[in-house]
Design an enzyme around this catalytic site. Structure first.
Site, short mmCIF file in Angstrom:
data_model
loop_
_atom_site.label_atom_id
_atom_site.label_comp_id
_atom_site.label_asym_id
_atom_site.label_seq_id
_atom_site.Cartn_x
_atom_site.Cartn_y
_atom_site.Cartn_z
N LYS B 318 0.81 -1.22 0.00
CA LYS B 318 0.00 0.00 0.00
C LYS B 318 0.85 1.27 0.00
O LYS B 318 0.45 2.30 -0.55
CB LYS B 318 -0.91 0.02 1.23
N GLU B 340 -9.78 6.48 2.78
CA GLU B 340 -10.68 5.49 3.36
C GLU B 340 -9.83 4.29 3.75
O GLU B 340 -8.74 4.11 3.22
CB GLU B 340 -11.72 5.05 2.33
N SER B 606 1.73 -9.73 -0.83
CA SER B 606 1.40 -8.31 -0.73
C SER B 606 1.60 -7.72 0.66
O SER B 606 1.83 -6.52 0.80
CB SER B 606 -0.05 -8.08 -1.17
C1 LIG Z 1 -1.69 -7.08 2.49
C2 LIG Z 1 -2.78 -6.72 1.56
N1 LIG Z 1 -2.89 -7.36 0.40
C3 LIG Z 1 -3.87 -7.08 -0.46
C4 LIG Z 1 -4.83 -6.14 -0.18
C5 LIG Z 1 -5.92 -5.92 -1.18
O1 LIG Z 1 -5.85 -4.69 -1.82
P1 LIG Z 1 -5.47 -4.59 -3.36
O2 LIG Z 1 -6.34 -5.51 -4.11
O3 LIG Z 1 -5.72 -3.16 -3.68
O4 LIG Z 1 -4.05 -4.96 -3.52
C6 LIG Z 1 -4.77 -5.43 1.02
C7 LIG Z 1 -5.76 -4.39 1.37
O5 LIG Z 1 -5.87 -3.89 2.46
C8 LIG Z 1 -3.71 -5.73 1.92
O6 LIG Z 1 -3.60 -5.08 3.09
#
Ligand SMILES: Cc1ncc(COP(=O)(O)O)c(C=O)c1O
Lengths: 254, 622
Positions: B318, B340, B606
């Site tokens: 993020k 948000e 992620s």
């Molecule tokens: C660790 C992590 N992975 C994935 C996501 C999903 O978001 P996005 O699809 O925008 O990557 C989030 C959202 O809070 C997250 O914290």
């Protein structure tokens, strides 16, 4: 002639009222409309409730949530309005967000509106250019007037563009805000009202957002053809019920 | 690469002439930085050209420092190497460019080879990995610009798949020949036509009329797609196929329009890029490692690489986006930031960059999420942000997003809204994607170090709104040999009524200003999704992903709470990494899908699991 256009041609300042269909009770829709007309209201915006009303403040959000909980849907609203033209003759506008109309099918929605005697639509999240490129022909085919919003931040060039594709009135949002957020008009607003007045637009303007009483109604209609009251009316029925609409309209029109 | 053939016009020298040539909208304009050339470009600056035209510097055995200086000074997007530059030279140039100029906008390297009657294609091999394009011109006395063609039949034996520029003596008399060539097999990887000396009044001064005629006579090649190729990026109107756009109330129009008009311009500023790259490096800790997960790979009998976004500052991808957007907000003169958040990850990432820049920060969070995610609420407060509960609707992420949008309506002038995923009205999905694209940018060179190739067989990411996925896919969207897998949260099961698998359960509609797939009632009311992972719990999906789903470019898989939790725990035991539950969803695909032993699968990890400890504890009764 479209009822909105004839109404705009009358030599008077117009009071338009917004209410959320299906609120406070699911079956209040028709009686609210009839009472509003009886009490001298010139035009009505029937709010088709949406789960995520981006441009609305807490009052209309809450009434929308309640209306949906009561079971209000596009189908139900259309059903309720089936014989509305037997008893009501003032212009009726449906105000709602684009997604429910999109799901119903834009053309089917417009066709139904025409059958019921709806005169126009206000769809805050349908952008002008998308309307212009994709939907204007459909609206016109079914005799519907689409009403666009302008705000104090809208550039003159864009106002001219909006004016050029409007065919009823322009909804002048009084200040940078969601519905029901501010009350009373300051110098900034009157300067904006004056600025727009001087533009000599083809379409008359009706001011909305932040109009809640006789004072703000009088102020707004000094500059514009009419004014729209939404949150203040919804608040009134929340507090006093639907049987006292006369006292509300009296307080506005004196 | 079978898009329309590109056109490069080389040897520009005079500003007026350049301006005229630019009106023909070539794809590349070449500037020769070689003193011995009669077309040597020695002006102090290049006038501002349309963004669609790539400025290309042509060099002959120049010092890398000299090349970098010219790139920097003239904001070149490509370099064409005409001398005996070695593969190491190319590699060093790329690396040093990434270090000194920009990681996020790599320089295109076009390596030139001159052909007489024959050509030994084996010499291309070492350049495969270190250049973006080859350029073939005619061997003559001079390094380029000799004015006659070589025998293009030689290219029948072209062994590579790298797209190339065809150059050397192309002029009006060659139109017929070019047409024939384009219809032959030899042109299969021909990417662009490169013209120069045949269109000159004198060296460096181009004949506009002749160029116009050339373009017109070759319009079927230059203007039409040879084959229809899909574009998976946003188009100039803000759409990905039929998805995207900006369905916003008029009150938001000035804000969104201001951003739309400026975002690409700002992102292209060298100063902006420098600051962005530097913060990513020094503050976020990039590049994040690309880690070969040996034990996990062994278990599933394939080659699994994890892109370690979990090691970023604040624990997830993020922050890549919030760094980019806070710099954008500053460039636009904004002093108040709103955001948000669902689980609080994006809220924390926003509060962090606001603290870093000393800007006021207000984060909207559903009342229910505030109760569920107390540690992140505390983090945001410690970082100086004000956390405002969203009390409307279902009091979760979608309502927090509504509240943020309403705040923006009420505060239109000084406020910037930092959206946390690749969602919202155009240009947000594209802007967020571009900031997250650093993920695949790094994967490319990192994988090359590991595997000797930039392209894996698969890229995989979990999808909430789709920002980590968009960043992971971005540089592979048009690489047809790379398969894309998108992983959604099935919750208790796709058909259970408690799910967030938008690509299966969603229908086209409008959410938060964007036309995309979203979960809704038959009546068009937006419904509340469910997943054990708060970050995947969004009723819509970014418009890019809706398009990838609709076109079949990406394979969408749905993973249940149970499968995700088990996969998360498995990663702890096999690799010593505690993943975020969002990322665990991606990890769970190996139980569902079998990969070949030699497949290289790159997966976005992620985020880290610290924020989810309580969930893991409750679930596994640890
Ligand atoms: C660790 C992590 N992975 C994935 C996501 C999903 O978001 P996005 O699809 O925008 O990557 C989030 C959202 O809070 C997250 O914290």
């Amino acid at each position: 002639m479209n009822r909105i256009v004839s109404k705009l041609n009358e030599d008077k300042k117009l009071l338009s009222i917004y209410f959320t269909a299906g609120y406070p009770e699911i079956n209040d829709t028709v009686s609210i409309i009839q009472d509003l007309e009886k009490n001298g209201v010139d035009m009505i915006e029937i709010g088709l409730p949406f789960s995520d009303p981006l441009a609305d403040g807490p009052t209309i959000q809450d009434s929308s949530t309640a209306a949906l909980k009561n079971g209000m849907t596009t189908e139900v609203l259309f059903k309720q309005l089936e014989s509305i033209r037997d008893t009501v003759s003032i212009p009726l506008i449906i105000m709602g967000y684009f997604n429910p109309m999109f799901q119903y099918g834009v053309e089917a929605f417009c066709k139904k509106c025409q059958e019921l005697g709806i005169d126009g639509l206000i769809i805050p999240d349908l952008p002008v250019d998308v309307y212009h490129n994709e939907y204007q022909a459909i609206f016109e085919k079914y005799g519907l007037i689409n009403v666009f919003l302008i705000t104090p931040q809208t550039s003159d060039a864009r106002i001219r563009y909006i004016d050029s594709i409007s065919n009823g009135f322009i909804y002048m949002v009084s200040s940078a805000s969601t519905t029901g957020a501010k009350s009373g008009f300051g110098d900034e607003q009157t300067a904006y009202f004056e600025r727009i007045g001087k533009m000599n637009l083809n379409n008359p303007q009706v001011i909305g957002f932040g109009i809640s009483n006789n004072e703000t109604f009088t102020q707004a209609t000094k500059y514009a053809k009419g004014a729209i009251i939404g949150s203040a009316f919804v608040k009134h029925v929340t507090k006093h019920g639907v049987k006292t609409i006369d006292s509300f309209t009296k307080s506005i029109l004196n | 690469m079978t898009e329309k053939m590109k056109l490069k016009i080389c040897g520009m020298k005079y500003q007026d002439n350049m301006e005229q040539v630019a009106t023909l909208q070539p794809d590349y304009l070449g500037f020769i930085f070689y003193e011995k050339s009669t077309r040597h470009f020695n002006s102090e600056s290049i006038l501002e050209l349309p963004k669609s035209i790539k400025k290309t510097g042509v060099f002959v055995d120049a010092d890398i420092d000299f090349v970098l200086e010219k790139i920097n000074k003239h904001q070149l997007q490509a370099v064409q190497l005409h001398g005996k530059e070695s593969p190491e030279y190319c590699n060093n140039l790329k690396k040093r460019h990434a270090e000194l100029v920009s990681i996020s906008h790599p320089i295109e390297i076009i390596k030139v080879f001159s052909i007489k009657d024959e050509f030994d294609f084996s010499i291309l091999k070492p350049y495969e990995q270190v250049s973006d394009y080859f350029l073939f011109d005619t061997k003559g006395k001079l390094p380029g610009g000799n004015g006659y063609t070589f025998d293009w039949n030689v290219l029948n034996n072209y062994p590579s798949t790298k797209p190339f520029f065809l150059s050397g003596g192309l002029g009006l008399n060659e139109v017929e020949k070019i047409n024939q060539f384009v219809n032959s097999k030899a042109s299969r990887y021909c990417y662009a036509l490169d013209v120069n000396s045949k269109f000159e009044i004198e060296p460096g001064l181009k004949n506009i009329e002749d160029l116009k005629t050339f373009k017109k006579n070759l319009s079927t090649i230059l203007d039409n797609n040879k084959e229809i190729v899909m574009n998976y990026n946003v188009d100039e109107k803000g759409y990905y196929g039929e998805f995207g756009g900006a369905f916003i109330p008029e009150m938001l129009y000035p804000n969104v329009e201001e951003l739309r008009q400026n975002y690409l311009k700002v992102m292209a500023e060298p100063d902006f890029q420098k600051q962005f790259d530097k913060l990513l490096k020094d503050y976020v800790g990039r590049p994040s490692p690309l880690y070969y997960a040996k034990r996990l790979s062994k278990k599933y009998n394939t080659k699994i690489y994890l892109k370690r976004e979990d090691l970023n500052h604040t624990g997830a991808h993020k922050i890549n986006n919030t760094i980019g957007q806070i710099l954008m907000a500053q460039r636009l003169g904004k002093t108040r930031i709103i955001a948000e958040t669902g689980a609080g990850q994006h809220g924390v990432a926003t509060a962090t960059v606001c603290a870093l820049m000393g800007l006021e920060c207000i984060v909207y969070m559903g009342e229910i999420d505030i109760a569920r995610q107390a540690p992140n609420v505390a983090r945001m407060k410690m970082l100086g942000a004000k956390v405002v509960p969203a009390l409307s609707g279902s009091r979760t992420l979608k309502d927090a997003t509504n509240e943020a949008i309403r705040d923006w309506i009420n505060n239109p002038v000084k406020t910037h809204y930092i959206i946390g995923s690749a969602i919202g009205p155009h240009p947000y999905p594209d802007m967020v994607t571009r900031f997250q694209a650093v993920i695949s940018e790094e994967i490319k060179w990192q994988l090359k170090e590991h595997e000797g190739r930039e392209n894996p067989d698969y890229v995989v990411a979990c999808i909430g709104g789709g920002s980590n996925a968009a960043g992971t896919y971005y540089h592979y969207l048009h690489e047809n040999d790379v398969k894309i897998i998108a992983v959604e949260a099935a919750g208790l099961g796709v058909d259970s009524g408690e799910s967030a698998a938008t690509s299966v359960l969603g229908k086209e509609g409008i959410i938060h200003g964007c036309k995309t797939l979203l979960m809704q009632t038959k009546d068009g009311q937006i419904t509340e999704p469910y997943s054990i992972s708060a970050g995947l719990d969004y009723p819509g999906v970014g418009p890019m992903h809706a398009h990838l789903a609709k076109t079949g470019r990406a394979e969408f898989m749905a993973i249940t709470d149970d499968d995700a939790m088990n996969a998360g725990l498995e990663l702890c035991k096999l690799e010593g990494i505690i993943p975020a539950i969002e990322s665990s969803h991606a990890l769970a695909i190996f139980e569902q899908k079998t990969f070949k032993p030699n497949d290289v699968v790159v997966m976005s990890l992620s985020g880290r699991g610290d924020k989810d400890l309580q969930n893991y504890i409750d679930y596994f009764k640890i």
